[in-house]
Design a protein around this motif. Sequence first.
Motif, mmCIF file in Angstrom:
data_model
loop_
_atom_site.group_PDB
_atom_site.id
_atom_site.type_symbol
_atom_site.label_atom_id
_atom_site.label_comp_id
_atom_site.label_asym_id
_atom_site.label_seq_id
_atom_site.Cartn_x
_atom_site.Cartn_y
_atom_site.Cartn_z
ATOM 1 N N TYR A 199 26.838 24.791 -10.024
ATOM 2 C CA TYR A 199 26.611 23.555 -9.784
ATOM 3 C C TYR A 199 26.636 22.465 -10.904
ATOM 4 O O TYR A 199 26.073 23.310 -12.224
ATOM 5 N N PHE A 200 26.942 21.448 -10.955
ATOM 6 C CA PHE A 200 27.112 20.684 -12.368
ATOM 7 C C PHE A 200 26.713 19.291 -11.780
ATOM 8 O O PHE A 200 27.643 18.589 -11.176
ATOM 9 N N TYR A 201 25.439 19.019 -12.543
ATOM 10 C CA TYR A 201 24.907 17.554 -11.740
ATOM 11 C C TYR A 201 24.488 16.822 -12.906
ATOM 12 O O TYR A 201 23.355 16.777 -13.541
ATOM 13 N N PRO A 202 25.361 16.266 -13.880
ATOM 14 C CA PRO A 202 24.919 15.598 -14.869
ATOM 15 C C PRO A 202 24.303 14.069 -14.448
ATOM 16 O O PRO A 202 24.838 13.459 -13.901
ATOM 17 N N THR A 203 23.345 13.693 -15.420
ATOM 18 C CA THR A 203 22.727 12.426 -15.231
ATOM 19 C C THR A 203 23.718 11.279 -15.674
ATOM 20 O O THR A 203 24.629 11.607 -16.505
ATOM 21 N N ILE A 214 31.006 35.996 -13.706
ATOM 22 C CA ILE A 214 31.383 34.721 -13.491
ATOM 23 C C ILE A 214 30.972 33.722 -15.105
ATOM 24 O O ILE A 214 29.712 33.940 -15.517
ATOM 25 N N ASP A 215 31.582 32.894 -15.436
ATOM 26 C CA ASP A 215 31.401 32.164 -16.767
ATOM 27 C C ASP A 215 32.016 30.609 -16.339
ATOM 28 O O ASP A 215 32.803 30.486 -15.641
ATOM 29 N N VAL A 216 31.222 29.706 -16.971
ATOM 30 C CA VAL A 216 31.689 28.403 -16.922
ATOM 31 C C VAL A 216 32.259 27.938 -18.501
ATOM 32 O O VAL A 216 31.383 28.100 -19.469
ATOM 33 N N LYS A 217 33.349 27.459 -18.467
ATOM 34 C CA LYS A 217 34.086 27.075 -19.608
ATOM 35 C C LYS A 217 34.679 25.670 -19.680
ATOM 36 O O LYS A 217 34.177 25.007 -18.602
ATOM 37 N N MET A 222 36.253 7.468 -13.890
ATOM 38 C CA MET A 222 36.819 6.172 -14.437
ATOM 39 C C MET A 222 35.174 5.315 -14.662
ATOM 40 O O MET A 222 35.263 4.283 -15.401
ATOM 41 N N LYS A 223 33.962 5.884 -14.498
ATOM 42 C CA LYS A 223 32.713 5.360 -14.566
ATOM 43 C C LYS A 223 31.589 6.149 -14.514
ATOM 44 O O LYS A 223 31.830 7.398 -13.807
ATOM 45 N N PRO A 224 30.524 5.820 -15.262
ATOM 46 C CA PRO A 224 29.205 6.704 -14.868
ATOM 47 C C PRO A 224 28.752 6.457 -13.698
ATOM 48 O O PRO A 224 28.904 5.627 -12.793
ATOM 49 N N VAL A 225 28.705 7.676 -12.722
ATOM 50 C CA VAL A 225 28.153 7.569 -11.266
ATOM 51 C C VAL A 225 26.914 8.239 -11.123
ATOM 52 O O VAL A 225 26.460 9.173 -11.757
ATOM 53 N N LYS A 226 26.082 7.544 -10.476
ATOM 54 C CA LYS A 226 24.758 8.102 -10.212
ATOM 55 C C LYS A 226 24.712 9.245 -9.476
ATOM 56 O O LYS A 226 24.125 10.279 -9.664
ATOM 57 N N ASP A 227 25.278 9.436 -8.409
ATOM 58 C CA ASP A 227 25.553 10.755 -7.434
ATOM 59 C C ASP A 227 26.942 11.442 -7.845
ATOM 60 O O ASP A 227 27.611 11.258 -7.094
ATOM 61 N N PHE A 228 26.814 12.053 -8.932
ATOM 62 C CA PHE A 228 27.936 12.888 -9.345
ATOM 63 C C PHE A 228 27.526 14.115 -9.164
ATOM 64 O O PHE A 228 26.508 14.771 -9.717
ATOM 65 N N LYS A 229 28.391 15.226 -8.527
ATOM 66 C CA LYS A 229 28.231 16.587 -8.172
ATOM 67 C C LYS A 229 29.432 17.187 -8.373
ATOM 68 O O LYS A 229 30.424 16.700 -7.584
ATOM 69 N N VAL A 230 29.286 18.321 -8.783
ATOM 70 C CA VAL A 230 30.634 19.361 -8.741
ATOM 71 C C VAL A 230 29.804 20.655 -8.238
ATOM 72 O O VAL A 230 28.912 21.248 -8.618
ATOM 73 N N ASN A 231 30.259 21.291 -7.000
ATOM 74 C CA ASN A 231 29.872 22.205 -6.235
ATOM 75 C C ASN A 231 30.797 23.152 -6.100
ATOM 76 O O ASN A 231 31.973 22.956 -5.651
ATOM 77 N N THR A 278 24.265 24.713 -13.438
ATOM 78 C CA THR A 278 23.482 25.790 -13.021
ATOM 79 C C THR A 278 24.346 26.800 -12.500
ATOM 80 O O THR A 278 25.424 26.647 -11.602
ATOM 81 N N LYS A 279 24.217 27.884 -12.571
ATOM 82 C CA LYS A 279 25.263 29.221 -12.300
ATOM 83 C C LYS A 279 24.193 30.242 -11.708
ATOM 84 O O LYS A 279 23.409 30.761 -12.302
#
Length: 856
Positions: free
Chosen positions: A207-211, A180-183, A159-168, A196-197
């Motif tokens: 890992y998904f770490y968008p700025t 393994i694939d990311v879609k 719901m907002k941009p987040v400085k520390d946003f991570k998907v692990n 990063t895969k």
Amino acid sequence: MKRAVVKLLLGLLLAFATGQQTTDDWDIYRFHINSNITSRYATTIITSRVANRMNESKEIEFHVQIPKNAFISKFKMMMDGQVYDGVVKTKEQAQEQYTEAVSRGQSAGIVSSVGRTMEEFKTSVTVAAHKKVTFELTYEELLKRTHGKYELQIHARPMKPVKDFKVNVQINEKAGISFIDVKGGLSTKALANAITKTHADKQAWVYFYPTVDQQKTCDSCGEEGMNGDLVIVYDVNRDNGLGDIKTSDGYFVHHFAPSSLPRIPKNVVFVIDRSGSMHGRKIKQTRTALIHILNDLAEDDFFGLISFNREIFHWKRKPVKATGLNRERAKQFVLNIREGGSTNINAAVLEGARMLNTHPREGSASILILLTDGDPTTGVTNLEVIQSNVKQAIAGKFPLYCLGFGFDVNFEFLEKMSLQNNGVARRIYQDSDADLQLKGFYDEVATPLLTDVTMIYVGGTNLTQTNFSQYYNGSEIVVAGEIIDNNVEIFTPQVVAISSKQKVTFSNTNGFMDSSVSEGLLQRVWAHLTVKQLLGKELLLSGPEKEKVNKEALELSLKYSFVTPLTSMVVTKPEGENTEVLHKPKEGEAPRLRSHQRNTLAGKRYFFQNQRGPPSLPQLPPRILGLLPVRIVKSYFETDSTFLTTTPAPVFHRFLMKAENDTYPLCFDVIGAVILKLLHHPSTELYINGVLDSIINGGFKKIVIHVGTDYDIEVDTEGISLRQRQTTIRYTTQDPITTERFTVIRRNKETEFTDADVHLAILVHEKDGNKFLWPVLRRPPSAGNTEGLLALNRVQYEEVHQNVRKTVKLANRETDVQRSSAVDYGISSPINMDCWFTSADFALPRPWNDFLVVQL
Ligand SMILES: *[C@@H]1O[C@H](CO)[C@@H](O)[C@H](O)[C@H]1NC(C)=O
Ligand SMILES: *[C@@H]1O[C@H](CO)[C@@H](O)[C@H](O)[C@H]1NC(C)=O
Ligand SMILES: *[C@@H]1O[C@H](CO)[C@@H](O)[C@H](O)[C@H]1NC(C)=O
Ligand SMILES: *[C@@H]1O[C@H](CO)[C@@H](O)[C@H](O)[C@H]1NC(C)=O
Ligand SMILES: *[C@@H]1O[C@H](CO)[C@@H](O)[C@H](O)[C@H]1NC(C)=O
Ligand SMILES: *[C@@H]1O[C@H](CO)[C@@H](O)[C@H](O)[C@H]1NC(C)=O
């Protein structure tokens, strides 16, 4: 009229715009999604840490989406050093706590919605000035293999941009990860460098770490930050023997999915609904899907095609070989499927079963596939009778798959019927890709590799389902259970099945069983699978058996803290705030707010409930003003916008007159809340009248059925009132009302009235939040004179084509008509139909006044 509307809309837009600007007083400074998949069991934790930057306290919301297939198992909030834990309770206990809070005047419900694959979870808490709160939600799911892969769907929308946003995401698969694939929508070029895969043999990480900038600029992202899905797709290596068996702490989980087996030819019959409600895109998409399916049949497959409405249309009376020529001919049949008429599911499915029963093919896998978008409306319509007929006809010999198109199908009925016959039911979402959904489902069952699969576990107990009628390439059979006394030495798994004409046995030749799984995990997998299957089984049972299964599923849900359809999670909030109750929605459950929730939407307690709900009904078509007293209409609006509040606009109700020989129906408008004669049958003293709604365009507000001199039944959108002489009783429950003469049953969206041979249904439709009624005479009285709108026959007219005008000739009268459209409310899922617009006097066989009555 336009001016007024535009002004109103602008006002609303402005209100929204100003509302948005004042929300920058809170900040999400951490949003993490951690998923850990071990042996196809995914445990995901979403953590969100939010700060209130204001000088005063503020309500902070936590709002995420989770897969439908998952069970929530934990939820907690941490604030000011305090932890507020969610506790899973029985529905009754939770309800009690909820009701108690309601009675203290504290309550509120926030409803959550469900998409195709996701459910929504939403809660909020009041956070003091300059304080922070952490939300943590855990859910668990057993990934299901389809089309040769597992998919983990992660929805990211903080719901907002987040400085520390991570998907692990971490995947641990002892068998080895084959790819393994990311879609998903977030896996785009713009975000590529945020993903990063890493793929090792038995482990993989994503890992998904968008700025912050990336969170604003990706597709479907914006000032509110990220909004989209990340889908992790993978498969594991497999041997061609017994598969993958894991044991730990006295539990085992067996994944069985051999792929290098020869395919078994299919003997498949498609039973396709072509009733009127399939009108438009649905029937087109069905045709498209069938053409693709026919293209994909193998030469040694046999297939049959049946389409049905109230009648049954065969392509051929028995399954034929899928030769090129036969497939081409079948395509012609498919292209000529036209919709119209009612729905005789019973006759159609029985005919499909007959085709397979009378032409069984040894060494092939028989499959029956039903596609329908509505309830049975003709022939046998009692759901239980249909189920029992179908079960008897199929007798366990082949699976029945039911595809429910859209939201007006009784999905539970289809689900039950499939489960009773070794199949599954699937919902096809009414969307632009419905043809792909249909094809996708077919592909899942397109390649049978084994039939009559029996999974045997000597030394095992409390097993999940062990018998499977067919196994298809790309899928997987999963069985979990306990190992008696944790005696792994004695424990011997074995699979017996039939592979193209011969019996095959899979057993553990090398004796290898993986026992390195972390503690407690397999037990949870077992519990998860067991609860899922018990919930399916419960659907098929009744009486004490149902209760027993229900109790078992409930106990496991409570023990393992799963939020299932039988349990709720209660979240106790800081003092002064409300307790919340979280429910898991049922697939396809209508989004009915309970009355106590309706009034309390603004508060902080939520019911975790399905909001997707009935499809929005088609809009009423634009009126053809030339034929109506439009001047009145205009003068209401053209004066001034403030006028809107004081003078009601006239209401129109459009009626359809169905025509013979598949020609367009005629339609006409009725203005205002007049009282209409629906059905009068003097010889049995049955008189049915209805009054049209005075507020909304659409249908009837109330319908009254007078039976003899003794009874009057009043039906409105909320219930039934039965008047017998001086006494009136109000019914809003679903219990049938039976007298010596007639029966009335009120269901969710339909009231059924049966008197001797007369069968009347009164449907409840909803438009823009308003309900109205529409009567349908399913069976007219067989003898005696009948009068009224419902007693009319189809019209039969002649079209006289002319250059400029269109003229229709009906019983020696001629009139000009215009093409228009109308909604057919005579079916449970209304559809828009093209029609010739005319006046009531022209369309009806008798003067309009003959259809009016003065009293209900
Ligand atoms: C994931 O689960 C496995 C097995 O339960 C465990 O060994 C591992 O530490 C977990 N990883 C994370 C990051 O939690
Ligand atoms: C918040 O508090 C600060 C310092 O106490 C004060 O200067 C400021 O005006 C306050 N803001 C609001 C909106 O009350
Ligand atoms: C089953 O699927 C595998 C992997 O997708 C494929 O290699 C194999 O050929 C398929 N078997 C048949 C009989 O189609
Ligand atoms: C497992 O099976 C045993 C008997 O074999 C039974 O006593 C026990 O209650 C079962 N456990 C569960 C959780 O159903
Ligand atoms: C499973 O199949 C086997 C053999 O076909 C049969 O003996 C057994 O009763 C079946 N079990 C269940 C639970 O249906
Ligand atoms: C319409 O059907 C009637 C019988 O129901 C038939 O007599 C008539 O010829 C048909 N008209 C057309 C144009 O097909």
